[in-house]
Design a protein around this motif. Sequence first.
Motif, PDB file in Angstrom:
ATOM      1  N   SER B 401       0.831  -1.205   0.000  1.00  0.00           N
ATOM      2  CA  SER B 401       0.000   0.000   0.000  1.00  0.00           C
ATOM      3  C   SER B 401       0.863   1.251   0.000  1.00  0.00           C
ATOM      4  CB  SER B 401      -0.912   0.008   1.235  1.00  0.00           C
ATOM      5  OG  SER B 401      -1.577  -1.215   1.379  1.00  0.00           O
ATOM      6  N   PRO B 402       1.433   1.602  -1.143  1.00  0.00           N
ATOM      7  CA  PRO B 402       2.208   2.846  -1.206  1.00  0.00           C
ATOM      8  C   PRO B 402       1.315   4.061  -0.929  1.00  0.00           C
ATOM      9  CG  PRO B 402       2.455   1.525  -3.210  1.00  0.00           C
ATOM     10  CD  PRO B 402       1.340   0.930  -2.424  1.00  0.00           C
ATOM     11  N   ASP B 403       1.916   5.219  -0.836  1.00  0.00           N
ATOM     12  CA  ASP B 403       1.139   6.418  -0.503  1.00  0.00           C
ATOM     13  C   ASP B 403      -0.008   6.658  -1.491  1.00  0.00           C
ATOM     14  OD1 ASP B 403       2.688   6.776   1.640  1.00  0.00           O
ATOM     15  OD2 ASP B 403       3.779   8.528   0.912  1.00  0.00           O
ATOM     16  N   ARG B 404       0.242   6.402  -2.759  1.00  0.00           N
ATOM     17  CA  ARG B 404      -0.829   6.589  -3.746  1.00  0.00           C
ATOM     18  C   ARG B 404      -1.531   5.245  -3.986  1.00  0.00           C
ATOM     19  NH1 ARG B 404       1.686  10.524  -8.337  1.00  0.00           N
ATOM     20  NH2 ARG B 404      -0.471  10.496  -9.066  1.00  0.00           N
ATOM     21  N   GLY B 405      -1.928   4.656  -2.862  1.00  0.00           N
ATOM     22  CA  GLY B 405      -2.464   3.297  -2.882  1.00  0.00           C
ATOM     23  C   GLY B 405      -3.727   3.144  -3.699  1.00  0.00           C
ATOM     24  N   ALA B 406      -4.615   4.133  -3.634  1.00  0.00           N
ATOM     25  CA  ALA B 406      -5.880   4.009  -4.359  1.00  0.00           C
ATOM     26  C   ALA B 406      -5.634   3.949  -5.860  1.00  0.00           C
ATOM     27  CB  ALA B 406      -6.792   5.182  -4.016  1.00  0.00           C
ATOM     28  N   GLU B 407      -4.690   4.757  -6.316  1.00  0.00           N
ATOM     29  CA  GLU B 407      -4.388   4.744  -7.755  1.00  0.00           C
ATOM     30  C   GLU B 407      -3.705   3.438  -8.154  1.00  0.00           C
ATOM     31  OE1 GLU B 407      -2.773   8.922  -8.847  1.00  0.00           O
ATOM     32  OE2 GLU B 407      -2.745   8.713  -6.671  1.00  0.00           O
ATOM     33  N   CYS B 408      -2.808   2.981  -7.281  1.00  0.00           N
ATOM     34  CA  CYS B 408      -2.126   1.709  -7.566  1.00  0.00           C
ATOM     35  C   CYS B 408      -3.148   0.579  -7.640  1.00  0.00           C
ATOM     36  CB  CYS B 408      -1.100   1.408  -6.481  1.00  0.00           C
ATOM     37  SG  CYS B 408       0.318   2.523  -6.494  1.00  0.00           S
ATOM     38  N   GLN B 409      -4.056   0.590  -6.698  1.00  0.00           N
ATOM     39  CA  GLN B 409      -5.070  -0.464  -6.664  1.00  0.00           C
ATOM     40  C   GLN B 409      -5.877  -0.491  -7.957  1.00  0.00           C
ATOM     41  OE1 GLN B 409      -7.272  -0.735  -3.009  1.00  0.00           O
ATOM     42  NE2 GLN B 409      -9.022  -1.702  -3.975  1.00  0.00           N
ATOM     43  N   LYS B 410      -6.206   0.675  -8.446  1.00  0.00           N
ATOM     44  CA  LYS B 410      -6.995   0.767  -9.681  1.00  0.00           C
ATOM     45  C   LYS B 410      -6.224   0.175 -10.858  1.00  0.00           C
ATOM     46  CE  LYS B 410      -9.827   4.243 -12.047  1.00  0.00           C
ATOM     47  NZ  LYS B 410     -11.081   3.548 -11.950  1.00  0.00           N
ATOM     48  N   VAL B 411      -4.952   0.507 -10.928  1.00  0.00           N
ATOM     49  CA  VAL B 411      -4.113  -0.027 -12.011  1.00  0.00           C
ATOM     50  C   VAL B 411      -4.048  -1.549 -11.930  1.00  0.00           C
ATOM     51  CG1 VAL B 411      -1.735  -0.152 -12.860  1.00  0.00           C
ATOM     52  CG2 VAL B 411      -2.726   2.065 -12.236  1.00  0.00           C
ATOM     53  N   ILE B 412      -3.827  -2.049 -10.723  1.00  0.00           N
ATOM     54  CA  ILE B 412      -3.687  -3.500 -10.519  1.00  0.00           C
ATOM     55  C   ILE B 412      -4.984  -4.232 -10.883  1.00  0.00           C
ATOM     56  CG2 ILE B 412      -3.434  -5.256  -8.715  1.00  0.00           C
ATOM     57  CD1 ILE B 412      -1.533  -3.098  -7.322  1.00  0.00           C
ATOM     58  N   GLU B 413      -6.088  -3.708 -10.409  1.00  0.00           N
ATOM     59  CA  GLU B 413      -7.367  -4.384 -10.637  1.00  0.00           C
ATOM     60  C   GLU B 413      -7.764  -4.348 -12.114  1.00  0.00           C
ATOM     61  OE1 GLU B 413     -10.053  -2.659  -7.793  1.00  0.00           O
ATOM     62  OE2 GLU B 413      -9.271  -3.907  -6.162  1.00  0.00           O
ATOM     63  N   GLU B 414      -7.493  -3.220 -12.755  1.00  0.00           N
ATOM     64  CA  GLU B 414      -7.831  -3.110 -14.179  1.00  0.00           C
ATOM     65  C   GLU B 414      -7.026  -4.094 -15.006  1.00  0.00           C
ATOM     66  OE1 GLU B 414      -9.118   1.412 -15.196  1.00  0.00           O
ATOM     67  OE2 GLU B 414      -7.938   0.332 -16.669  1.00  0.00           O
ATOM     68  N   ALA B 415      -5.739  -4.185 -14.688  1.00  0.00           N
ATOM     69  CA  ALA B 415      -4.875  -5.095 -15.440  1.00  0.00           C
ATOM     70  C   ALA B 415      -5.323  -6.539 -15.253  1.00  0.00           C
ATOM     71  CB  ALA B 415      -3.428  -4.920 -14.980  1.00  0.00           C
ATOM     72  N   TRP B 416      -5.627  -6.883 -14.007  1.00  0.00           N
ATOM     73  CA  TRP B 416      -6.045  -8.261 -13.716  1.00  0.00           C
ATOM     74  C   TRP B 416      -7.342  -8.596 -14.448  1.00  0.00           C
ATOM     75  CZ3 TRP B 416      -2.868 -11.571 -11.333  1.00  0.00           C
ATOM     76  CH2 TRP B 416      -3.378 -12.806 -10.928  1.00  0.00           C
ATOM     77  N   LEU B 417      -8.272  -7.655 -14.426  1.00  0.00           N
ATOM     78  CA  LEU B 417      -9.558  -7.867 -15.098  1.00  0.00           C
ATOM     79  C   LEU B 417      -9.353  -8.040 -16.604  1.00  0.00           C
ATOM     80  CD1 LEU B 417     -12.648  -7.965 -14.842  1.00  0.00           C
ATOM     81  CD2 LEU B 417     -12.692  -5.496 -15.131  1.00  0.00           C
ATOM     82  N   THR B 418      -8.463  -7.234 -17.154  1.00  0.00           N
ATOM     83  CA  THR B 418      -8.190  -7.337 -18.590  1.00  0.00           C
ATOM     84  C   THR B 418      -7.699  -8.741 -18.939  1.00  0.00           C
ATOM     85  OG1 THR B 418      -7.638  -4.997 -18.705  1.00  0.00           O
ATOM     86  CG2 THR B 418      -6.812  -6.382 -20.487  1.00  0.00           C
ATOM     87  N   ILE B 419      -6.833  -9.276 -18.103  1.00  0.00           N
ATOM     88  CA  ILE B 419      -6.261 -10.595 -18.383  1.00  0.00           C
ATOM     89  C   ILE B 419      -7.304 -11.693 -18.188  1.00  0.00           C
ATOM     90  CG2 ILE B 419      -4.541 -12.289 -17.653  1.00  0.00           C
ATOM     91  CD1 ILE B 419      -2.861  -9.769 -16.732  1.00  0.00           C
ATOM     92  N   VAL B 420      -7.957 -11.697 -17.031  1.00  0.00           N
ATOM     93  CA  VAL B 420      -8.857 -12.833 -16.766  1.00  0.00           C
ATOM     94  C   VAL B 420     -10.094 -12.800 -17.659  1.00  0.00           C
ATOM     95  CG1 VAL B 420      -8.072 -13.191 -14.395  1.00  0.00           C
ATOM     96  CG2 VAL B 420     -10.034 -11.711 -14.818  1.00  0.00           C
ATOM     97  N   SER B 421     -10.410 -11.621 -18.207  1.00  0.00           N
ATOM     98  CA  SER B 421     -11.542 -11.577 -19.132  1.00  0.00           C
ATOM     99  C   SER B 421     -11.094 -11.852 -20.563  1.00  0.00           C
ATOM    100  CB  SER B 421     -12.260 -10.226 -19.034  1.00  0.00           C
ATOM    101  OG  SER B 421     -11.367  -9.179 -19.325  1.00  0.00           O
TER     102      SER B 421
END
Lengths: 310, 441
Positions: B401-421
């Motif tokens: 959870s880096p300081d800009r955690g919310a933005e990091c989380q969004k990047v991570i979740e979007e990438a994962w969704l792109t792959i699994v879909s």
Amino acid sequence: MTTAASVSTVPRTSAATTGGPATNRWVGLAFVSPALVLFLVFIGGPFVFAIVLSLYSWDLLTPAEFVGAGNFRTLFSDPLLGKVLTNTFLFAIASVVTHVVGALLLALAVNRAMNRAVSYFVRTAFFFPFLISWSAVALLFKYVLDPTFGLVSHYLGVVGISAPDWFTDPHWALPAIIGIDWWHTIGFTFVIMLAGLQTVPTHLQDAARTDGANAWQVFWHVTVPLMSPTLFFATIITFIGAFQIFDPMQIITQGGPDNATKTIVMYLYEQGFQSFQIGYASAVAVLVFVVIMLVTVVQFLLSRVWVHEQ
Amino acid sequence: MTHHDRTLLPPGGGMNRRTLLKGLGVAAATPALAACSGGGGGAASEGSNTITMMYNGDATQQKAFKALFAEFGKVNSKIKLVAQGIPAASWAAFSNTVATRIAGGQVPDIIQIATEGQRLFASKGLLTPLEPFIEKDRALVDGYLADIDPNLKKWNTEYASPDGKTYYMPGGYNTMALYAREDLFEKAGVDLPDKDWTWDDFRAAGERIKSKTGAFLVPAASGYFTDVMPWLTTNGASTFDEQWATPTFDSPEAVEAAEFVRGLVEDGLAPKPGGTYDAPTQMKQGKLATLGGGRWPTLNMRDLDMVDAVRIVDWPTKTQNGSPVGWDAWPITKASKNKEAAWEFIKFLISKDAGRFYAESGGTIVPARRSVAGSSAFTDDAPAGSLLLREAISYATPIPSPDRGAECQKVIEEAWLTIVSGNGAAADVLGSANDKLAALV
């Protein structure tokens, strides 16, 4: 005589009860003051505040720092800006075209002679989705378009069509939301069109028919020109509403996949309340204001060419 | 900001064009910033003996919290607690909401802050060091720290103390495990192990379950904590290095994990992501064999009368045991005018009685005190295997959870969704996401 007498008494009565023009001015101000206060507190004040904030770097939690035009320089070199503006314009243009054309066709259909009860039912049915909150609509369509369990996927499968992944495929996500938005808000444009259609004098259409015009010619040369102020109003309102679209993207796709549904207002929100770059978000807000203003001015200028005042 | 704005205008035209332009244009430019003004809800005034706190919780979680707060009122009748529950979708979103309220002048005395926001809040100078209070109640605090997992104590310093001072008292935590519906495994003729099963075992079980019962094996969503990190950590990967300074989201192990999950979707063992999938209900209907979660699905199991039908098992592994872990922590804000009263409340929260009460009344976390987490307060009316959630903290990875955690989380979740879909190759998508993460830290 009677008319002249009535007219002559109006100013005298008015002056007697209000105390003259100076008093009138204060009374007028008193009447508008609630609206004025609300405007200053909720629109005018934040608007000025946004312009001021756009000149600062501020993360909400630590003191703001003046950066001048720095936020705007960053904004115009932001690689994501082009993408979100393209998405927003695509959505807005698609929304304007599908709403205006669709609502006009629906209004023409409903305006035809039909059973009164059926007519009212159809009007209500078209308008009803507009009364549902965006949150409910967004969640509803997440069910309806679910790639595994959704109704649409199921019935497309029945007829042998493999449904796309509506919200996870970058090519389909924006069209899907355009479609949902159309379903949700077409009722409002439809009501405007129906009202406009009912103001078209029927004797002009009858005259055209008497002169030998066919149905298309009556529609194109009589109905559409007479409806042009309504079409203009619908175009302006739809564009402004569409340009500020936020809710369905935020709820359904969160701007994804791969930023395919990220709009300018969503980008503003993310910068302001996820990245805590309030100054930068304010610069985006100023840009939104300028874009909408420019587009609206262009629309007004173009309206001189095609809008016919009755 | 929506088409509802259209209703502000009279239909059919008739409005002065200049007015229309001005009104609509100005309204367009002001959407979010009005929210910056604040007022009310802040720290209570000095000497009032009222303390305010903000916590994260949906309706179900707020019910348990409110019961806990009522209990505090019974034992500390002189302190009035005003608690605001914020039903945020994620801890990152909760942190953002709290930060926004603080900017608006609503500074509470106490905030429940999860791992995702601890470093951010401490680094912004918003919190008061707890050393003076700890010193005053040394015996109590030492007793508490002796009863919690040593990792929790270590991470409280490592990840939540940018300057070496103590800003938080760590609270309960969550790890990830699988809730498995035992009868589906039985029908498929698959032995359900508690632990020591591999991704291949898991997949093989899924194929048999699918063929014998038609049920899906597991959901394949993209939640950072719930769907991404379990697969990464069981393959020795993570999104960032241990210092949360360098992203590692494109490591070969992470790519392998994403491809494995995509394979589950491709082969029909997991439903396609992108819609609305109610996993507990699907499980209740016998259409889903397992679902991931920490303590919180236990409440769903109770509501659905499925406590005895499911068993909690370790997440299947590729190279090692793995789980993310996130924990609550309780700080006192620097702006608090009732720090002593706030400390009294924190003392209550870390007490054994409060831990036991919260666990019994429907808490959605593993109690920090091992003695409570190992007691009937935690294991009664809970699926068999619940203790695995407690044990997972010994090998778990703190959710990066880096300081800009919310933005990091969004990047991570979007990438994962792109792959699994199925909309992008894992290596490419994770590589691109990793670059974005690098830019954010």
